[in-house]
Design an enzyme around this catalytic site. Structure first.
Site: not given
Ligand code: LLP
Length: 430
Positions: A283-285, A322, A354, A383
């Site tokens: 599940e890469p984001g 962030r 503000c 994000y």
């Molecule tokens: N799978 C699950 C269950 C998750 O909770 C997340 C991210 C991902 C996959 C994807 O993770 P990634 O590959 O993007 O690291 N807003 C924060 C990051 C929050 C991540 C939440 N969960 C930031 O700006 O750093």
């Protein structure tokens, strides 16, 4: 690697001059590069397919929460990606973007009855169950709909990691997942429920993780759990290893960083899952979209003080939270290429909101800037827009997707009518 570079004195996104986007769409604006998204998706998917070439390629479910822009989603759907969602809104958006239901995973700690019903009815591939209550609710909802939903348990391995405490999810102190010790009892309970079919396990230990050893420890624990559940007679076909792989936010130092970490990660997964005989999912984001996007903003004012030089830009913490929320670092590149001999100044770069928390960085040494100059917050594709808000009654920013020499506004800037017109006065004040 990303596709933002200086050309003829200005910063380009692929073959599009960012000054043109600023003039035509305005600022602040998020700009995404299709080529960068495609490159990162392919690098990741190919590396995962290489883990065990004898098996069907693992599923890559792009985590929509990182960036849910329709243009980004459609780009990934067209490449064959699946989608990881965490709310009914995300499930609906994934479907609208063209992800087939059987390529959608639904995770999240607090799925409601109506959200589960929507997902089951839509026929999604997998629900990642995070609590015992959710297990019961899902079974009830699915049985009522005459369905048996394929699901996995998200297990908390008590091994957390991540770039900041707020994005660490895998430790026992975090709210995520069923406890490792309870997995066996719950798996056995699930076998007797009419509305679910347990297919395996999921884990996600945090975000912005660059330490392969942390993943390895968690995955090894999960591999052990797969074995013990099977010994107890359960069917465990799937192992969803989550997302979380980090990216370099200091890009100037990293010419081409991407592949090595992805390859090390793939080699580690191969090692840990060798002979396990499971269908893997990821599940890469951030890794897919992080450095595929920038937030372009314009300098509004300077506020020189005896002790500090404030650079006030038209983007704020509501557009990119962030730095305020995680003390995150984003490089700042002037859109007009600075001359080699340009004077440097240490700026506190702040937005118009503000509160003092609306600070992107302090004491950042940048080439001298003036009102109306454009700058880009780099590595803002993940994000960034997805966490934006209308705090201070500021309009949600515009988003633009570039492909080669073309660009399209994939989300127009919100209008003041949309911002204000959706509120309703109570009848006693109307
Ligand atoms: N799978 C699950 C269950 C998750 O909770 C997340 C991210 C991902 C996959 C994807 O993770 P990634 O590959 O993007 O690291 N807003 C924060 C990051 C929050 C991540 C939440 N969960 C930031 O700006 O750093």
């Amino acid at each position: 690697m990303h596709h933002f570079a200086y050309r003829d004195g200005a910063l380009f996104a692929e073959d599009v001059d960012l000054r043109r986007i600023a003039a035509e769409v305005g600022t602040p604006v998020y700009v995404y590069s299709s080529a960068t998204i495609e490159r990162h998706y392919r690098l990741f998917a190919q590396a995962m397919a290489g883990i065990d070439p004898a098996r069907p390629a693992p599923h890559v479910f792009y985590a929509m929460k990182a960036n849910g822009n329709l243009g980004v989603l459609k780009t990934l759907a067209a490449l064959g990606a699946g989608c990881d969602t965490v709310s009914e809104g995300e499930v609906r958006k994934a479907l609208a973007a063209g992800f087939a239901p059987d390529k959608i995973v639904f995770s999240g700690v607090g799925k409601s009855e109506s959200e589960l019903a929507f997902a089951v009815e839509a026929g999604i591939y997998q629900i990642n169950i995070e609590t015992e209550g959710e297990l019961d609710l899902l079974s009830k909802v699915a049985a009522r709909l005459g369905k048996r939903q394929e699901a996995v348990f998200r297990v908390n391995p008590d091994i957390g990691a991540g770039g900041h405490a707020k994005i660490t999810t895998g430790s026992a102190a975090n709210k995520f997942g069923v406890s490792f010790e309870e997995a066996s009892r719950l798996y056995a309970r699930a076998a007797n429920l009419p509305g679910v079919r347990m297919m395996g396990l999921a884990v996600h230990i945090g975000s912005q993780i660059q330490d392969i050893a942390a993943f390895e420890a968690a995955y090894a624990k999960m591999a052990g759990l797969v074995g013990s559940l099977r010994d107890e007679g359960h069917r465990v076909d799937r192992l969803d290893l989550g997302g979380g792989l980090g990216i370099p936010y200091e890009m100037a130092k990293a010419v081409d960083h991407g592949p090595e970490l992805i390859e090390d990660y793939a080699a580690m997964v191969a090692r840990v899952t060798k002979g396990l005989d499971v269908e893997l999912g990821f599940e890469p984001g951030r890794l897919i979209v992080g450095n595929a996007g920038i937030l372009m903003t314009r300098v509004v004012h300077l506020n020189p003080r005896p002790s500090k030089q404030f650079l006030i830009v038209d983007a704020a913490m509501n557009d990119l939270v962030r730095p305020a929320m995680y003390e995150a670092y984003h490089e700042i590149w002037p859109v007009a290429e600075p001359a080699a001999e340009a004077r440097s100044i240490a700026y506190d770069v702040v937005g118009p909101i503000c509160e003092s928390g609306d600070t992107f960085t302090t004491g950042r040494v940048l080439p001298e800037l003036r009102p109306d100059d454009l700058v880009a917050f780099m590595t803002a594709g993940a994000y960034g827009a997805s966490m934006s808000s209308t705090y201070n009654q500021r309009l949600l920013v515009a988003e633009v997707l570039v492909k080669g020499a073309q660009y399209a506004v994939t989300r127009p800037r919100q209008s003041y009518e949309e911002l204000i017109g959706t509120d309703r006065a109570p009848p006693w004040l109307a």
